[in-house]
Motif scaffolding. Structure first.
Motif, short mmCIF file in Angstrom:
data_model
loop_
_atom_site.label_atom_id
_atom_site.label_comp_id
_atom_site.label_asym_id
_atom_site.label_seq_id
_atom_site.Cartn_x
_atom_site.Cartn_y
_atom_site.Cartn_z
N MET A 50 6.00 9.81 -3.71
CA MET A 50 5.99 8.42 -3.88
C MET A 50 3.92 8.85 -3.36
O MET A 50 3.76 7.65 -4.08
CB MET A 50 6.23 7.76 -2.63
CG MET A 50 7.18 7.46 -2.12
SD MET A 50 7.78 6.94 -0.73
CE MET A 50 7.84 7.42 0.13
N GLU A 51 3.31 9.72 -3.24
CA GLU A 51 1.94 9.38 -3.11
C GLU A 51 1.68 10.01 -4.83
O GLU A 51 0.25 9.47 -5.23
CB GLU A 51 1.04 10.55 -2.71
CG GLU A 51 -0.13 10.35 -2.54
CD GLU A 51 -1.01 12.08 -1.67
OE1 GLU A 51 -2.16 12.64 -1.60
OE2 GLU A 51 0.37 12.91 -1.82
N SER A 55 1.00 -1.73 -0.09
CA SER A 55 0.25 0.49 -0.09
C SER A 55 0.92 1.53 -0.14
O SER A 55 2.36 1.40 0.62
CB SER A 55 -0.88 0.40 1.54
OG SER A 55 -0.39 0.02 2.15
N LEU A 56 0.28 2.31 -0.75
CA LEU A 56 1.23 3.59 -0.45
C LEU A 56 1.45 3.88 1.18
O LEU A 56 2.89 3.81 1.33
CB LEU A 56 -0.27 4.28 -0.69
CG LEU A 56 0.72 5.60 -0.97
CD1 LEU A 56 2.39 6.72 -1.13
CD2 LEU A 56 -0.37 7.63 -0.76
N GLN A 57 0.43 4.27 2.08
CA GLN A 57 0.90 3.93 3.17
C GLN A 57 2.14 3.56 4.17
O GLN A 57 3.22 3.73 4.68
CB GLN A 57 -0.12 3.79 4.28
CG GLN A 57 0.57 4.26 5.72
CD GLN A 57 0.33 5.90 5.59
OE1 GLN A 57 -0.10 6.97 5.21
NE2 GLN A 57 1.83 6.09 6.83
N LYS A 96 4.09 1.92 1.73
CA LYS A 96 5.41 2.44 1.31
C LYS A 96 6.25 3.79 2.49
O LYS A 96 7.91 4.22 2.38
CB LYS A 96 5.62 2.77 0.10
CG LYS A 96 5.55 1.98 -1.34
CD LYS A 96 5.15 2.15 -2.53
CE LYS A 96 4.49 0.89 -3.41
NZ LYS A 96 4.04 1.33 -4.73
N GLU A 134 -4.88 5.92 1.06
CA GLU A 134 -4.63 5.30 -0.49
C GLU A 134 -5.12 5.92 -1.67
O GLU A 134 -6.80 6.78 -1.12
CB GLU A 134 -5.33 3.56 -0.46
CG GLU A 134 -4.17 2.95 0.61
CD GLU A 134 -3.37 3.18 1.13
OE1 GLU A 134 -2.58 2.81 -0.24
OE2 GLU A 134 -2.57 3.33 2.06
N ALA A 194 1.62 7.02 -6.72
CA ALA A 194 0.63 5.87 -6.44
C ALA A 194 -1.17 5.74 -7.36
O ALA A 194 -1.57 5.37 -7.91
CB ALA A 194 0.33 5.94 -4.64
#
Length: 224
Positions: free
Chosen positions: A93-94, A2-4, A6, A208, A97
């Motif tokens: 990173m966001e 998941s994004l979080q 990472k 997310e 995603a």
């Protein structure tokens, strides 16, 4: 992953001072203090929420072309992500995603934009480095961010830290105000009503991309 997850993995390495970051613990403490004060001030509670009406705006894309929220909303619902800048690894990173989720948004008839106070040159760099297929619009002085309730001024001790770290926000943004937007994510319906809003004063926490899909499906069912 998941994004979080990472983001959490990056944060753990960064705060442990691992190479290539090698950040002293005193720097981490200052960053934690600034985040804690922003949370304690209730900054997020002042931001626009689901059910509020989103302000209209026209901002330039990295090539200098004006992009109007009204024009985008005429085509379908709109996903808006407020982005601190190319210097922020959490933000990058966001964006990556969101790029991965872009086909899902488009299947539901939605457009995606990011809004940042940084200059066009830095937005072009962000688009290139993160391989984005959506634009980053330039919000000089964070004026649109302020309308969404996201703009805040960095405290003096954080400005001093950024200067010591050679993180020159006035240079990145072409603006001497030392302001930033809190990270914010919004889904706006074609009637300009906000269907989803997520704002967090802690820049290391991001929702997310999939969290927006229910709101986008609702918007798609309204227009169908």
């Amino acid at each position: 992953m998941s994004l979080q997850a990472k983001l959490d993995a990056f944060k753990a390495d960064f705060e442990a001072g691992k190479p290539p970051y090698n950040v002293p613990h005193a720097v981490i403490e200052v960053m934690h203090r600034a985040t804690a004060e922003l949370i304690a001030a209730g900054a997020a509670e002042k931001a626009l929420k689901a059910g509020d009406r989103a302000p209209g705006f026209t901002l330039n894309d990295p090539e200098g072309n004006p992009v109007s929220s009204a024009d985008l909303l005429a085509k379908g619902p709109l996903v808006v992500s407020f982005y601190r800048g190319v210097w922020c690894p959490y933000c990058n990173m966001e964006l990556q995603a969101l790029e991965a989720a872009l086909p899902s948004f488009r299947e539901l008839g939605a457009n995606l934009i990011a809004i940042s106070p940084q200059t066009a040159v830095n937005s072009r760099k962000s688009v290139r480095q993160n391989a984005l297929d959506f634009p980053i619009l330039s919000d000089t002085h964070n004026d649109v961010a302020a309308k969404f309730g996201l703009r805040f001024a960095l405290p003096d001790y954080l400005v001093e830290l950024y200067r010591n770290l050679k993180n020159d926000l006035p240079g990145f943004n072409g603006d001497d105000s030392w302001t930033l937007p809190m990270p914010g994510r919004f889904v706006i319906g074609q009637d300009s009503v906000i269907l989803y809003a997520e704002v967090n004063p802690d820049y290391t926490r991001r929702p997310e991309p999939e969290d927006m899909l229910p709101a986008l499906r609702k918007a798609a069912s309204v227009t169908a």
